[in-house]
Design an enzyme around this catalytic site. Structure first.
Site, short mmCIF file in Angstrom:
data_model
loop_
_atom_site.label_atom_id
_atom_site.label_comp_id
_atom_site.label_asym_id
_atom_site.label_seq_id
_atom_site.Cartn_x
_atom_site.Cartn_y
_atom_site.Cartn_z
N LYS A 1 40.55 54.29 43.02
CA LYS A 1 39.44 54.43 42.79
C LYS A 1 38.87 53.37 43.93
O LYS A 1 37.80 53.44 44.15
CB LYS A 1 38.74 53.88 40.93
CG LYS A 1 37.81 52.58 40.49
CD LYS A 1 37.29 52.84 39.12
CE LYS A 1 38.15 50.63 39.08
NZ LYS A 1 37.20 50.04 40.17
N ASN A 2 39.13 52.26 43.64
CA ASN A 2 39.32 51.10 44.33
C ASN A 2 39.06 51.41 46.13
O ASN A 2 38.62 50.54 47.04
CB ASN A 2 39.46 50.15 44.20
CG ASN A 2 39.42 49.66 43.03
OD1 ASN A 2 38.83 49.73 42.08
ND2 ASN A 2 40.56 48.17 42.53
N ARG B 1 29.23 46.34 39.97
CA ARG B 1 29.36 45.96 40.82
C ARG B 1 29.84 45.81 42.09
O ARG B 1 28.95 45.70 43.27
CB ARG B 1 30.54 44.40 40.55
CG ARG B 1 30.11 42.77 40.94
CD ARG B 1 31.38 42.43 40.69
NE ARG B 1 31.98 41.74 42.34
CZ ARG B 1 31.47 40.58 43.23
NH1 ARG B 1 31.00 40.68 42.62
NH2 ARG B 1 32.17 40.76 44.56
N CYS C 1 30.14 38.62 35.85
CA CYS C 1 30.12 39.49 35.32
C CYS C 1 31.95 39.52 33.84
O CYS C 1 31.99 38.39 34.14
CB CYS C 1 31.02 40.74 36.35
SG CYS C 1 32.19 39.98 36.51
N ARG D 1 32.46 36.01 40.10
CA ARG D 1 32.46 36.66 40.78
C ARG D 1 31.46 36.67 42.24
O ARG D 1 30.46 37.86 42.28
CB ARG D 1 31.97 37.99 40.40
CG ARG D 1 33.25 38.87 39.66
CD ARG D 1 34.12 39.84 39.13
NE ARG D 1 34.55 40.65 40.20
CZ ARG D 1 34.83 41.75 39.77
NH1 ARG D 1 34.74 42.63 38.37
NH2 ARG D 1 36.14 42.20 40.97
N PRO D 2 30.92 35.95 42.84
CA PRO D 2 29.49 35.76 44.21
C PRO D 2 29.89 36.81 45.28
O PRO D 2 31.27 37.20 45.14
CB PRO D 2 30.05 33.68 43.90
CG PRO D 2 31.48 33.77 44.14
CD PRO D 2 31.86 34.60 43.00
N ASP E 1 29.38 35.44 47.82
CA ASP E 1 28.15 34.81 49.29
C ASP E 1 29.57 35.01 50.77
O ASP E 1 28.87 34.82 51.63
CB ASP E 1 28.62 33.33 48.95
CG ASP E 1 30.56 33.02 48.41
OD1 ASP E 1 30.36 33.54 47.86
OD2 ASP E 1 31.27 31.90 48.89
N ASP F 1 44.70 43.18 39.59
CA ASP F 1 44.61 44.68 38.13
C ASP F 1 46.11 44.68 37.73
O ASP F 1 45.98 45.66 37.08
CB ASP F 1 43.92 45.40 39.27
CG ASP F 1 42.47 45.28 39.31
OD1 ASP F 1 41.85 43.88 38.95
OD2 ASP F 1 42.03 45.49 40.66
N ILE G 1 43.63 34.31 41.24
CA ILE G 1 42.01 35.78 41.71
C ILE G 1 40.74 35.48 40.88
O ILE G 1 40.10 35.52 41.08
CB ILE G 1 42.52 37.26 42.36
CG1 ILE G 1 43.87 36.81 42.80
CG2 ILE G 1 41.43 37.90 43.24
CD1 ILE G 1 43.71 36.31 43.94
N ARG H 1 36.52 54.44 33.42
CA ARG H 1 36.05 53.89 34.49
C ARG H 1 37.29 54.06 35.88
O ARG H 1 36.90 53.83 36.96
CB ARG H 1 35.30 52.54 35.09
CG ARG H 1 34.34 52.40 33.78
CD ARG H 1 34.18 50.63 33.94
NE ARG H 1 33.75 50.17 34.64
CZ ARG H 1 33.76 49.04 35.49
NH1 ARG H 1 33.40 48.10 35.03
NH2 ARG H 1 33.16 49.06 36.72
C1 UD1 Z 1 38.26 44.01 44.19
C2 UD1 Z 1 38.66 45.34 43.41
C3 UD1 Z 1 39.05 44.54 41.90
C4 UD1 Z 1 40.13 43.70 42.12
C5 UD1 Z 1 39.51 43.00 43.17
C6 UD1 Z 1 40.71 41.72 43.74
C7 UD1 Z 1 37.15 46.99 43.47
C8 UD1 Z 1 35.61 48.23 43.42
N1 UD1 Z 1 37.19 46.28 42.86
O1 UD1 Z 1 37.01 43.55 43.63
O2 UD1 Z 1 39.47 46.16 40.77
O3 UD1 Z 1 40.05 43.09 41.30
O4 UD1 Z 1 38.93 43.90 44.56
O5 UD1 Z 1 42.38 42.54 44.34
O6 UD1 Z 1 37.93 46.93 44.93
N2 UD1 Z 1 34.08 36.05 45.86
C9 UD1 Z 1 33.77 35.40 46.65
N3 UD1 Z 1 32.57 35.29 47.04
C10 UD1 Z 1 32.92 36.18 47.79
C11 UD1 Z 1 33.22 37.79 46.99
C12 UD1 Z 1 34.58 37.40 45.82
O7 UD1 Z 1 34.23 33.89 45.50
O8 UD1 Z 1 31.87 36.41 48.37
C13 UD1 Z 1 35.86 35.46 44.78
C14 UD1 Z 1 35.39 36.43 44.18
O9 UD1 Z 1 34.99 35.84 42.49
C15 UD1 Z 1 37.25 36.30 42.98
C16 UD1 Z 1 37.86 36.71 44.40
O10 UD1 Z 1 37.14 36.48 45.43
O11 UD1 Z 1 37.57 34.83 42.51
C17 UD1 Z 1 38.41 38.14 44.72
O12 UD1 Z 1 37.26 38.89 44.79
P1 UD1 Z 1 37.20 40.32 45.75
O13 UD1 Z 1 38.59 40.66 46.55
O14 UD1 Z 1 35.46 40.13 46.44
O15 UD1 Z 1 37.20 41.30 44.99
P2 UD1 Z 1 36.27 42.44 44.92
O16 UD1 Z 1 35.90 43.06 46.22
O17 UD1 Z 1 34.79 42.16 44.03
#
Ligand code: UD1
Length: 419
Positions: free
Chosen positions: A22-23, A94, A118, A123-124, A126, A306, A328, A398
């Site tokens: 999926k990811n 998201r 969420c 999960r920002p 930025d 995950d 994470i 999902r």
């Molecule tokens: C993806 C996966 C999700 C998995 C996660 C971590 C998909 C669709 N989803 O989610 O299943 O659990 O990777 O392996 O692929 N963060 C920030 N700022 C940002 C982006 C992220 O602070 O701009 C933080 C998030 O809040 C979180 C951490 O970084 O605490 C990891 O997020 P991220 O690696 O971005 O996960 P996703 O891409 O949302």
């Protein structure tokens, strides 16, 4: 609303085919926005999140030809109707923020709703935004929306403050159409990133280092059509392996490269599993003497967040005190109260869960709260005495394709029932 009724206690035995990840599929579907050419994809899993992604793309004006039973999808983003991902779509999934990079890079403009809180933390986005700014975009936040603009993105050197998976994907897609060279440092190294890069390269992009911490991209004026195959889902594979261990069974998962799940396989071995790695398959059996372990979740190649909930379900059955640190996401222990309803002894201290086993898990009515939490309840139910009803399994749909069919194939007593 559907629920699963699971009668526990039967060891899972046999082999099962793992579907496309999926990811990996989500960002790859969104990458179709980068070109007016046709993108043809194979091994796309038939999941709710994929159906939803296709809806988002169609909302933007992408022509989508999908054949869920053959797991093939073709997409063509010729004339778009809109450059906007509204709140209603982003709120439901998201990953919809992944339209930002492609739309901005190809059309010079994108308007995307901020995802907001969420179920598993704040999960920002930025990192996505500051990377786009480094490429010359102007970003405005207005009434809950991000408005990003750039005549043409410019190549740059940008270090991600944290190796965000979605951030790396969004920025990598954007840079394929930037002017000149872009170098991203401290990138996420998850296998799904390399899969996305492969597809982008088939569209004419020039990318080096995807899957390592430094990605170097030579921007192109435009990309062409392309094709690709979605890699196997390491999280689905790991879930079936843990279900096998929890029921003291013996299972082989086909269609998955063991090195993509190595951190999890290592912990399974420390815990007392016998693991056999093949080229594109993994077989597992319990030695019968499982023991308590400790680990923390980390970015790849560390232990994936995950898989945390599913491994916790297994550790409830193991003698001794196990400890899991979730580094994470905050709020990713929502499965704990539900596991406790089944008899688990788990204490939460900040981002740590301390699991005292062995517990004799007993069937109970429980509620799925998010995707991986639901999978952990399935594992617990398969190992429990008696009958468990897991409500709200739309969360499970999902990310797991026909899970009940696959579990039945392995001998599990699982029924999908409609209330
Ligand atoms: C993806 C996966 C999700 C998995 C996660 C971590 C998909 C669709 N989803 O989610 O299943 O659990 O990777 O392996 O692929 N963060 C920030 N700022 C940002 C982006 C992220 O602070 O701009 C933080 C998030 O809040 C979180 C951490 O970084 O605490 C990891 O997020 P991220 O690696 O971005 O996960 P996703 O891409 O949302």
């Amino acid at each position: 609303m559907d629920r699963f009724r699971i009668r526990g206690g039967t060891p899972l035995r046999g082999s099962v085919q793992i579907g496309g990840a999926k990811n990996a599929a989500l960002p790859i579907l969104f990458s179709s926005l980068l070109t007016e050419g046709r993108l043809k994809l194979k091994n796309v899993p038939n999941l709710q999140d994929i159906v939803f992604t296709i809806k988002v793309l169609e909302h933007l004006g992408v022509a989508v030809d999908s054949s869920p039973s053959s797991h093939e999808v073709a997409l063509q983003a010729k004339d778009l109707k809109s450059y906007e991902a509204p709140y209603d779509l982003v709120r439901k999934m998201r990953a919809s923020v992944l339209v930002l990079g492609p739309l901005l890079a190809r059309f010079g403009e994108a308007r995307v709703s901020l995802p907001g809180g969420c179920a598993i933390g704040a999960r920002p986005i930025d990192i996505h935004l500051s990377g786009m700014e480094a490429m010359g975009a102007t970003i405005e936040l207005h009434e809950g929306y991000v408005l990003a603009k750039a005549k043409r993105l410019e190549g740059c050197r940008y270090r991600l403050p944290f190796p965000s998976v979605g951030g790396t994907e969004n920025l990598m897609m954007a840079a394929t159409l930037a002017r000149g060279e872009t170098v991203f440092e401290n990138c996420a190294q998850e296998p799904e990133i390399a899969n996305l890069a492969e597809v982008l390269v088939s569209m004419g992009a020039e990318i080096e280092g995807a899957g390592t911490s430094t990605i170097r991209i030579q921007g192109k004026d435009q990309l062409s059509g392309g094709e690709g195959t979605i890699i196997g889902d390491r999280i689905e594979a790991g879930t079936f392996l843990l279900a096998a261990l929890a029921t003291q069974g013996q299972v082989k998962v086909n269609g998955i490269k063991p090195n993509q799940l190595e951190a999890v396989l290592k912990q399974m071995e420390v815990c007392g599993a016998r693991v056999k790695r093949e080229d594109n398959a993994i077989a597992i059996e319990s030695t019968g003497k499982l023991k308590a372990i400790s680990f923390k979740t980390e970015p790849f190649p560390g232990f994936p967040t995950d898989m945390q909930a599913q491994f916790m379900a297994l550790l409830c059955l193991v003698p001794g005190e196990s400890q899991i640190s979730e580094t994470i996401f905050e709020n990713r222990f929502m499965h704990v109260p539900e596991l406790a309803r089944m008899g688990a002894a788990i204490r939460i201290a900040g981002n740590e869960a301390i699991i005292t086993g062995p517990s004799v898990l007993k069937g109970a009515p429980v509620m799925a709260t998010d995707l991986r939490a639901s999978a952990s309840l399935v594992i617990a139910a398969l190992a429990a005495e008696g009958e468990t009803n897991i409500h709200r399994i739309y969360h499970l749909d999902r990310g797991y394709e026909v899970m009940e069919v696959k579990l039945k194939q392995l001998g599990g007593d699982v029924e999908r029932l409609r209330d």
